[in-house]
Design an enzyme around this catalytic site. Structure first.
Site, mmCIF file in Angstrom:
data_model
loop_
_atom_site.group_PDB
_atom_site.id
_atom_site.type_symbol
_atom_site.label_atom_id
_atom_site.label_comp_id
_atom_site.label_asym_id
_atom_site.label_seq_id
_atom_site.Cartn_x
_atom_site.Cartn_y
_atom_site.Cartn_z
ATOM 1 N N PHE A 80 85.857 50.095 98.293
ATOM 2 C CA PHE A 80 86.389 48.726 98.201
ATOM 3 C C PHE A 80 85.460 47.799 97.420
ATOM 4 C CE2 PHE A 80 87.879 50.234 102.428
ATOM 5 C CZ PHE A 80 89.240 49.984 102.329
ATOM 6 N N SER A 124 94.564 48.028 91.716
ATOM 7 C CA SER A 124 95.374 46.816 91.862
ATOM 8 C C SER A 124 96.609 46.908 90.984
ATOM 9 C CB SER A 124 94.517 45.628 91.413
ATOM 10 O OG SER A 124 95.317 44.481 91.199
ATOM 11 N N TYR A 148 88.565 41.178 85.072
ATOM 12 C CA TYR A 148 88.733 41.819 86.384
ATOM 13 C C TYR A 148 89.700 43.002 86.267
ATOM 14 C CZ TYR A 148 90.699 42.752 90.984
ATOM 15 O OH TYR A 148 91.168 43.390 92.114
ATOM 16 N N LYS A 152 89.295 47.327 86.764
ATOM 17 C CA LYS A 152 90.113 48.240 87.573
ATOM 18 C C LYS A 152 90.652 49.379 86.713
ATOM 19 C CE LYS A 152 89.547 46.291 91.474
ATOM 20 N NZ LYS A 152 88.689 46.946 92.456
ATOM 21 N N PHE A 177 99.440 45.736 95.956
ATOM 22 C CA PHE A 177 100.162 44.542 95.508
ATOM 23 C C PHE A 177 99.475 43.331 96.162
ATOM 24 C CE2 PHE A 177 103.311 45.876 92.448
ATOM 25 C CZ PHE A 177 102.965 47.216 92.404
ATOM 26 N N GLY A 293 98.055 33.222 82.508
ATOM 27 C CA GLY A 293 97.974 34.638 82.873
ATOM 28 C C GLY A 293 98.970 35.068 83.935
HETATM 29 P P1 NAD Z 1 86.390 41.225 99.507
HETATM 30 O O1 NAD Z 1 85.616 40.405 98.529
HETATM 31 O O2 NAD Z 1 86.728 40.609 100.824
HETATM 32 O O3 NAD Z 1 85.624 42.604 99.793
HETATM 33 C C1 NAD Z 1 84.830 43.237 98.810
HETATM 34 C C2 NAD Z 1 83.495 43.561 99.475
HETATM 35 O O4 NAD Z 1 82.652 44.211 98.524
HETATM 36 C C3 NAD Z 1 82.749 42.314 99.965
HETATM 37 O O5 NAD Z 1 82.382 42.493 101.311
HETATM 38 C C4 NAD Z 1 81.512 42.249 99.052
HETATM 39 O O6 NAD Z 1 80.392 41.693 99.723
HETATM 40 C C5 NAD Z 1 81.329 43.715 98.680
HETATM 41 N N1 NAD Z 1 80.641 43.954 97.406
HETATM 42 C C6 NAD Z 1 80.886 43.395 96.193
HETATM 43 N N2 NAD Z 1 80.037 43.898 95.277
HETATM 44 C C7 NAD Z 1 79.251 44.805 95.917
HETATM 45 C C8 NAD Z 1 78.187 45.654 95.510
HETATM 46 N N3 NAD Z 1 77.741 45.661 94.245
HETATM 47 N N4 NAD Z 1 77.616 46.464 96.432
HETATM 48 C C9 NAD Z 1 78.037 46.456 97.726
HETATM 49 N N5 NAD Z 1 79.021 45.675 98.171
HETATM 50 C C10 NAD Z 1 79.627 44.852 97.268
HETATM 51 O O7 NAD Z 1 87.704 41.735 98.770
HETATM 52 P P2 NAD Z 1 88.997 42.468 99.347
HETATM 53 O O8 NAD Z 1 90.125 41.542 99.201
HETATM 54 O O9 NAD Z 1 88.691 43.098 100.641
HETATM 55 O O10 NAD Z 1 89.165 43.575 98.221
HETATM 56 C C11 NAD Z 1 88.652 44.897 98.361
HETATM 57 C C12 NAD Z 1 88.912 45.655 97.085
HETATM 58 O O11 NAD Z 1 90.317 45.651 96.829
HETATM 59 C C13 NAD Z 1 88.254 45.061 95.834
HETATM 60 O O12 NAD Z 1 87.813 46.116 95.019
HETATM 61 C C14 NAD Z 1 89.388 44.313 95.174
HETATM 62 O O13 NAD Z 1 89.206 44.209 93.784
HETATM 63 C C15 NAD Z 1 90.577 45.190 95.507
HETATM 64 N N6 NAD Z 1 91.858 44.463 95.496
HETATM 65 C C16 NAD Z 1 92.003 43.334 96.238
HETATM 66 C C17 NAD Z 1 93.208 42.623 96.183
HETATM 67 C C18 NAD Z 1 93.384 41.352 96.966
HETATM 68 O O14 NAD Z 1 94.295 40.584 96.636
HETATM 69 N N7 NAD Z 1 92.595 41.081 98.012
HETATM 70 C C19 NAD Z 1 94.251 43.093 95.378
HETATM 71 C C20 NAD Z 1 94.074 44.269 94.651
HETATM 72 C C21 NAD Z 1 92.860 44.943 94.723
HETATM 73 N N1 UFG Z 2 100.124 30.259 93.393
HETATM 74 C C1 UFG Z 2 100.423 28.913 93.474
HETATM 75 N N2 UFG Z 2 99.440 28.068 93.885
HETATM 76 C C2 UFG Z 2 98.188 28.504 94.241
HETATM 77 C C3 UFG Z 2 97.907 29.890 94.169
HETATM 78 C C4 UFG Z 2 98.905 30.741 93.728
HETATM 79 O O1 UFG Z 2 101.524 28.479 93.152
HETATM 80 O O2 UFG Z 2 97.327 27.667 94.603
HETATM 81 C C5 UFG Z 2 101.207 31.191 92.977
HETATM 82 C C6 UFG Z 2 100.865 31.982 91.726
HETATM 83 O O3 UFG Z 2 101.248 31.254 90.585
HETATM 84 C C7 UFG Z 2 101.685 33.263 91.957
HETATM 85 C C8 UFG Z 2 101.680 33.437 93.479
HETATM 86 O O4 UFG Z 2 101.355 32.152 94.008
HETATM 87 O O5 UFG Z 2 103.016 33.059 91.549
HETATM 88 C C9 UFG Z 2 100.645 34.442 93.964
HETATM 89 O O6 UFG Z 2 99.361 34.098 93.435
HETATM 90 P P1 UFG Z 2 98.022 34.772 93.968
HETATM 91 O O7 UFG Z 2 96.885 34.133 93.237
HETATM 92 O O8 UFG Z 2 97.989 34.741 95.460
HETATM 93 O O9 UFG Z 2 98.190 36.303 93.582
HETATM 94 P P2 UFG Z 2 98.389 36.967 92.137
HETATM 95 O O10 UFG Z 2 99.651 37.754 92.218
HETATM 96 O O11 UFG Z 2 98.230 36.022 91.037
HETATM 97 O O12 UFG Z 2 97.094 37.889 92.091
HETATM 98 C C10 UFG Z 2 96.981 39.027 92.903
HETATM 99 C C11 UFG Z 2 95.518 39.374 93.205
HETATM 100 C C12 UFG Z 2 94.796 39.760 91.947
HETATM 101 C C13 UFG Z 2 95.551 40.815 91.210
HETATM 102 C C14 UFG Z 2 96.966 40.359 90.958
HETATM 103 C C15 UFG Z 2 97.817 41.364 90.245
HETATM 104 O O13 UFG Z 2 94.859 38.275 93.786
HETATM 105 O O14 UFG Z 2 93.537 40.300 92.307
HETATM 106 O O15 UFG Z 2 97.577 40.079 92.220
HETATM 107 O O16 UFG Z 2 98.234 42.354 91.069
HETATM 108 F F1 UFG Z 2 94.938 41.055 90.023
#
Ligand code: NAD
Ligand code: UFG
Length: 336
Positions: A80, A124, A148, A152, A177, A293
């Site tokens: 993660f 992602s 970012y 990925k 998602f 974006g």
């Molecule tokens: P998060 O930031 O809560 O968790 C990521 C964790 O990784 C954190 O605890 C951070 O301290 C740790 N970390 C970062 N860099 C590090 C390093 N170099 N060494 C050790 N630890 C490190 O994020 P999350 O929402 O739990 O996401 C987890 C994973 O899922 C990430 O890779 C993120 O890109 C991916 N992801 C998240 C989402 C989302 O919307 N939350 C969507 C798609 C993919």
């Molecule tokens: N949005 C608002 N106001 C806000 C934040 C978001 O209107 O303050 C809208 C965005 O325009 C979008 C929807 O809410 O239509 C969801 O936005 P998020 O930022 O919650 O999520 P995204 O789908 O943009 O992004 C997520 C993850 C990214 C990932 C991306 C593509 O956060 O890490 O999905 O899968 F890259």
């Protein structure tokens, strides 16, 4: 089984720790706490009556990795750890490439050297880029629109090459998602630093009075109400998807990409309405310009996960929002 979870104190990691501990597995977390709190460990213990092993360390640091793999007999790694803010990645791309890509390569090399060749990686839906039409399925072409997303995609491609080079590897790239929600206990949840970028934590902070109003980024998209549509998935369902991936990894030699989504789309205004109803709070909002974006509609084709992992999302939008609200209202300042 003993599993290593890099980034295991983060949002998705901590929920996965709970699911694994509750099934009787052992968990070792490696996290540098860049975006999480060590207090997660106490909360996890309150939920499961058990505490995972915790190592404060960095995936970019080979010594930290060697110590973990020497001290523990690890069956598989769930990776993660990473930086995840799309906007920030445009400002500091080198930090993203270093932390996410170099850190991952260092981790994979350490795994290979310690003969741990089973991996579940947090990818992602961002790897589908902006040109595919939803429902997005795993056979579609991939691309990235920001650093970012590039990280990925690069890591996915590295893993494809790694699996081709050595048939001992079993790798699943899980393409998430939009994870939202929190554990039903209200003890763990998403705890963003500063002002949230994502919709749900932002709405939750408006509901609790920490932020004044929501900006709805665009109401002129080609969607039923003009606002962006996403495939929101409960973080506990997502965590269970990782458990299934670990259970099935032996049957999946090579490298495979699998979506974790519900297959349903929900608009920004539908989220606001549901949140109002569940919380009983007003959610003031204004229509703001589109965010650079963003695309109109993103949702998953979810069949591959059902077939390959015997997994499908169970929790509905109501549960996602109720659990987000319980977490936010019980912990208005996160873990502090
Ligand atoms: P998060 O930031 O809560 O968790 C990521 C964790 O990784 C954190 O605890 C951070 O301290 C740790 N970390 C970062 N860099 C590090 C390093 N170099 N060494 C050790 N630890 C490190 O994020 P999350 O929402 O739990 O996401 C987890 C994973 O899922 C990430 O890779 C993120 O890109 C991916 N992801 C998240 C989402 C989302 O919307 N939350 C969507 C798609 C993919
Ligand atoms: N949005 C608002 N106001 C806000 C934040 C978001 O209107 O303050 C809208 C965005 O325009 C979008 C929807 O809410 O239509 C969801 O936005 P998020 O930022 O919650 O999520 P995204 O789908 O943009 O992004 C997520 C993850 C990214 C990932 C991306 C593509 O956060 O890490 O999905 O899968 F890259």
């Amino acid at each position: 089984m003993k599993y290593l979870l890099t980034g295991g104190t983060g949002y998705i990691g901590s929920h996965t720790v709970v699911e694994l501990l509750e099934l009787g597995h052992e968990v070792v977390i490696l996290d540098n706490l860049a975006n999480s709190s060590v207090k997660v460990l106490e909360r996890v213990e309150k939920i499961c009556g058990k505490r995972p092993a915790f190592v404060e360390g960095n995936i970019c640091n080979r010594d930290d990795l060697d110590k973990v793999f020497t001290a523990h007999q690890i069956e598989a790694v769930v990776h993660f750890a990473g930086l995840k803010a799309v906007g920030e990645s445009n400002q500091i791309p080198l930090s993203y490439y270093h932390n996410n890509v170099s850190g991952s390569v260092t981790l994979f090399q350490a795994m290979s050297d310690h003969n741990v060749k089973k991996l579940v990686f947090s990818s992602s839906a961002t790897v589908y880029g902006e040109n595919n039409v939803s429902p997005l399925d795993e056979s579609m072409p991939t691309s990235a629109t920001n650093p970012y997303g590039q990280t990925k995609l690069m890591i996915e491609n590295i893993l494809v090459d790694l699996a081709k080079s050595d048939s001992d590897w079993s790798i699943i790239n899980l393409r998430y998602f939009n994870p939202i929600g929190a554990h039903a206990s209200g003890l763990i949840g998403e705890n963003p630093n500063g002002i949230p970028n994502n919709l749900l934590p932002y709405v939750a902070q408006v509901a609790v009075g920490r932020l004044a109003e929501l900006n709805v980024f665009g109401d002129d998209y080609d969607t039923p109400d003009g606002t962006g549509v996403r495939d929101y998935i409960h973080v506990v369902d997502l965590a269970q998807g990782h458990v299934k991936a670990l259970e099935k990894i032996d049957a999946h030699n090579g490298c495979h990409a699998i979506n974790l989504g519900t297959g349903n789309g929900t608009s920004v205004l539908q989220i606001v309405e549901s949140f109002k109803r569940v919380s009983g709070r007003d959610i003031p909002f204004k229509i703001a310009p589109r965010r650079a974006g963003d695309i109109a509609t993103v949702f998953a084709h979810a069949d591959k996960a059902a077939k390959a992992l015997n997994w499908q999302a169970k929790l509905d939008l109501n549960a996602m929002i109720e659990d987000t609200w319980r977490w936010q209202s019980n912990n208005p300042n996160g873990y502090e």
